[in-house]
Design an enzyme around this catalytic site. Structure first.
Site, mmCIF file in Angstrom:
data_model
loop_
_atom_site.group_PDB
_atom_site.id
_atom_site.type_symbol
_atom_site.label_atom_id
_atom_site.label_comp_id
_atom_site.label_asym_id
_atom_site.label_seq_id
_atom_site.Cartn_x
_atom_site.Cartn_y
_atom_site.Cartn_z
ATOM 1 C CB CYS A 2 4.023 50.491 -70.517
ATOM 2 S SG CYS A 2 4.690 51.290 -69.047
ATOM 3 C CB ILE A 53 4.322 51.230 -61.580
ATOM 4 C CG1 ILE A 53 3.151 50.868 -62.501
ATOM 5 C CG2 ILE A 53 4.280 50.401 -60.296
ATOM 6 C CD1 ILE A 53 1.782 51.019 -61.899
ATOM 7 N N GLY A 76 6.329 46.178 -68.486
ATOM 8 C CA GLY A 76 6.509 45.175 -67.446
ATOM 9 C C GLY A 76 7.159 45.718 -66.195
ATOM 10 C CG ASP A 100 11.608 48.565 -64.125
ATOM 11 O OD1 ASP A 100 11.289 49.713 -64.484
ATOM 12 O OD2 ASP A 100 10.789 47.631 -64.064
ATOM 13 C CB ILE A 291 -16.559 39.793 -58.493
ATOM 14 C CG1 ILE A 291 -15.875 41.025 -59.080
ATOM 15 C CG2 ILE A 291 -17.889 39.569 -59.195
ATOM 16 C CD1 ILE A 291 -16.696 42.289 -59.045
ATOM 17 C CB SER A 363 -3.725 37.942 -59.640
ATOM 18 O OG SER A 363 -2.842 37.231 -60.476
ATOM 19 N N GLY A 364 -3.479 35.505 -57.834
ATOM 20 C CA GLY A 364 -3.019 34.148 -57.543
ATOM 21 C C GLY A 364 -2.828 33.286 -58.773
#
Length: 637
Positions: A2, A53, A76, A100, A291, A363-364
């Site tokens: 958000c 979410i 978050g 949450d 990509i 993601s890493g």
């Protein structure tokens, strides 16, 4: 995910202009396109944009407790919210939703500021407590989510998820901070807590700020730190097994979602590890995307395809031209402040691709910092062994001379490019490490800036930031000091800023399992000899991943999201490079040396030196300042 915004009167209960609050909230609509909400009371206003979410039906914000005494606006995810909710139910609280956000409200009621110790996640939020006329601002431990704020002369405090959310408010500074300019040209970004605008700040990662009406405004207060002092006992096999178990658990708690979820898969170690863990936890194929580049030297998509085939993921890949610089203007608007990490372009493209099919992507990010993956860590550790053999005075004399005498040969084979190494060996540990990460080093910044601008800095140097952090680091060795400094400065300032703005620009939530604070606290205790061994960074992590990731993928040279800006400035952007010295930013501020910029552009175009990063910094600085200073109000992305 958000976007939040707000206004707080620290001196009284002045009326809040809802139309103004609405404008502040609307300019970050890209962060939350699903819903919008405002809440006002005398002397306080909270705004919210929602990307739904979890608990899609009843998670609207700003959200208040049943009695209306406490209100929150929040950006978050609290990944352990269900466990925390159960604790609060045992304390007697009754919940109306299953999200949450409501957990944050009652956690504040039960524990006050200590509520932060109960949260495991990424967040930036503002709580207003009507009972005590208190505004509480907080940012997650690592700084995954941003929070900007400004204290105005009349006692008003304004805040928001992005700098652009503050700009519609009258009186918010548009004056450029000269020290932030020095920082930007050293690092390529403006490190927390400073921003490019004087009097506007970022709440630092792992900090909170409590504002009470009628009281003086305190400094932000830290609530978390990470220590590298403790070293775990055990064999490499034992520690590797525990590392994988902790990573798997960090991934598992990030799979909770009521909307489509997937992962970025670059073909590198960290993203491959995340996808491997996700595949083992999921009953259905994982959605992955990557990509590729139409240039062999920049393309990792083949490795991503192999990993995707191994785990039978629903993989989507898109090829991008190496001349894909059409996003430059858009990125300047998205990042607000000058931001010169050119990999923001492919990061935006992969977020754009992911958003076509998912709303959440893992993601890493964070693996290189905590597990010692950057090549500079290996160089730093090696140089430290040499530095330890000679006293500083002798090193300064010997290597200082060699550093000055040795020619700079960007074009030469690597063994002949020793100038930088000699210069580093003649410096202290902190100064040498700063040199390894600086985009424009001290000597070149001296030539870049005008005499008048250098005087305005009054002796301030960007290297002071890393020196201070490394000297205070809870660490016992130079490698750990460098990692700690990167976690505190580089990670929130560059890596997480890049991902947050790129993902939020397309309304995508990014989650980072390797930044789970419990995992990171444990990983900080991996012995240094197991972090780097035999010239191999992330040694323990790679050994532990051998059953999950192909050997040649694990041990190939690190590439990252490399962007060919060196070629751009010798080709399609050559005229742009030559025009930088005559831009309004350069000529009207009086801060720069136009002759040096012109020479840098010419030398780069002729192939005499690689000045592409400096030219990119100047370009992004020019575009960002046009947006921040000359526009009457913030524009949406």
């Amino acid at each position: 995910m958000c976007g939040i915004s707000g206004i707080f009167d620290t001196r009284g209960g002045r009326r809040i202009d809802r139309n103004l609050l609405q404008r502040m909230t609307n300019v970050i609509a890209h962060r939350g396109p699903d819903e919008a909400g405002l809440w006002t009371d005398p002397g306080v206003g909270l705004g919210h944009r929602r990307l739904a979410i979890i608990d899609l039906a009843s998670g609207q914000q700003p959200m208040a407790t049943g009695d209306g005494q406490i209100v929150v606006t929040y950006n978050g995810e609290i990944y352990n919210y269900q466990e925390t909710r159960a604790l609060l139910i045992d304390c007697g609280y009754q919940f109306r939703t299953n999200c949450d956000t409501e957990v944050i409200l009652y956690a504040w009621m039960e524990w006050g500021e200590a509520c932060l110790q109960h949260f495991r996640g990424m967040f930036a939020f503002a709580i207003y407590d009507r009972r005590t006329e208190t505004l509480f601002l907080a940012r997650d431990r690592l700084g995954v989510k941003p929070l900007y704020y400004s204290v105005l002369p009349d006692g008003m405090v304004v805040f928001g998820s992005e700098l652009k959310a503050l700009l519609p408010y009258p009186g918010v500074s548009r004056t450029i901070d000269e020290q932030a300019v020095e920082d930007y040209f050293a690092y390529g970004y403006v490190p927390d807590p400073r921003t490019i605008l004087r009097g506007v700040y970022k709440l630092p990662a792992g900090h909170s700020l409590t504002l009470r009406r009628g009281r003086s405004i305190p400094e932000p207060k830290p609530y978390w730190d990470i220590s590298f002092h403790t070293t775990h006992p055990g064999t490499a096999e034992e520690l590797g097994e525990e590392l994988i178990a902790r990573l798997r658990e960090a991934v598992k708690i990030r799979l909770v979602s009521e909307v489509p979820l997937g992962a970025f898969l670059s073909g590198g170690v960290d993203s491959s590890a995340i996808v491997a863990m996700m595949a083992g936890l999921s009953n259905t194929p994982v959605n992955t995307c990557s990509i590729g580049f139409d240039a062999a030297g920049y393309d990792e998509s083949g490795y991503a395809e192999r990993l995707a085939q191994r785990y039978h993921t629903n993989h989507r890949s898109r090829r991008v031209s190496p001349d894909d610089f059409g996003l430059i203007e858009r990125l300047a608007l998205a990042y607000d402040e000058p931001f010169a990490d050119a990999s923001a372009l492919p990061t935006y493209r992969v977020c754009e691709l992911a958003r076509e099919t998912v709303t959440v992507a893992l993601s890493g990010d964070g693996g290189d910092e905590i597990l010692a993956g950057y090549r500079r860590y290996r160089f730093h550790a090696h140089e430290e062994r040499v530095r330890s053999m000679l006293p500083l005075g002798l090193r300064c004399s010997l290597f200082g001379f060699l550093g000055r005498a040795w020619p700079k040969m960007d074009w030469a084979p690597r063994p002949l490019r020793a100038k930088t190494t000699f210069q580093s060996l003649g410096l202290s540990t902190a100064e040498a490490y700063f040199n390894s990460i600086a985009v424009v080093r001290d000597a070149d910044r001296q030539r870049l800036f005008s005499d008048a601008f250098r005087r305005s800095l009054q002796g301030y140097r960007a290297s002071d930031i890393y020196r201070d952090v490394m000297e205070k680091a809870p660490a016992d060795d130079p490698l750990s000091q460098a990692q700690y400094a990167d976690l505190k400065v580089w990670l929130p300032g560059d890596i997480l800023t890049k991902m947050d703005r790129a993902s939020m620009a397309v309304s995508l939530e990014s989650r980072e399992p390797l930044l789970d604070h419990q995992l990171m606290e444990w990983a900080a205790g991996i012995p240094t000899a197991m972090r780097i061994r035999g010239g191999q960074g992330k040694w323990l992590f790679k050994k532990a991943l051998e059953p999950y990731v192909p050997h040649d993928l694990l041990y190939r040279p690190k590439m990252g999201f490399v962007v060919p800006i060196d070629r751009w400035f010798r080709g399609p952007l050559a005229e742009t490079a030559l025009s930088l010295a005559s831009s309004a930013t350069v000529t009207e501020t009086g801060w720069f040396n136009p002759e040096f910029i012109t020479q840098a552009a010419q030398d780069h175009i002729k192939g005499l030196r690689d000045n592409s990063r400096l030219l990119w910094q100047l370009l992004m600085f020019d575009l960002s300042l046009k947006h921040l200073v000359n526009q009457p109000a913030a524009a949406g992305v």
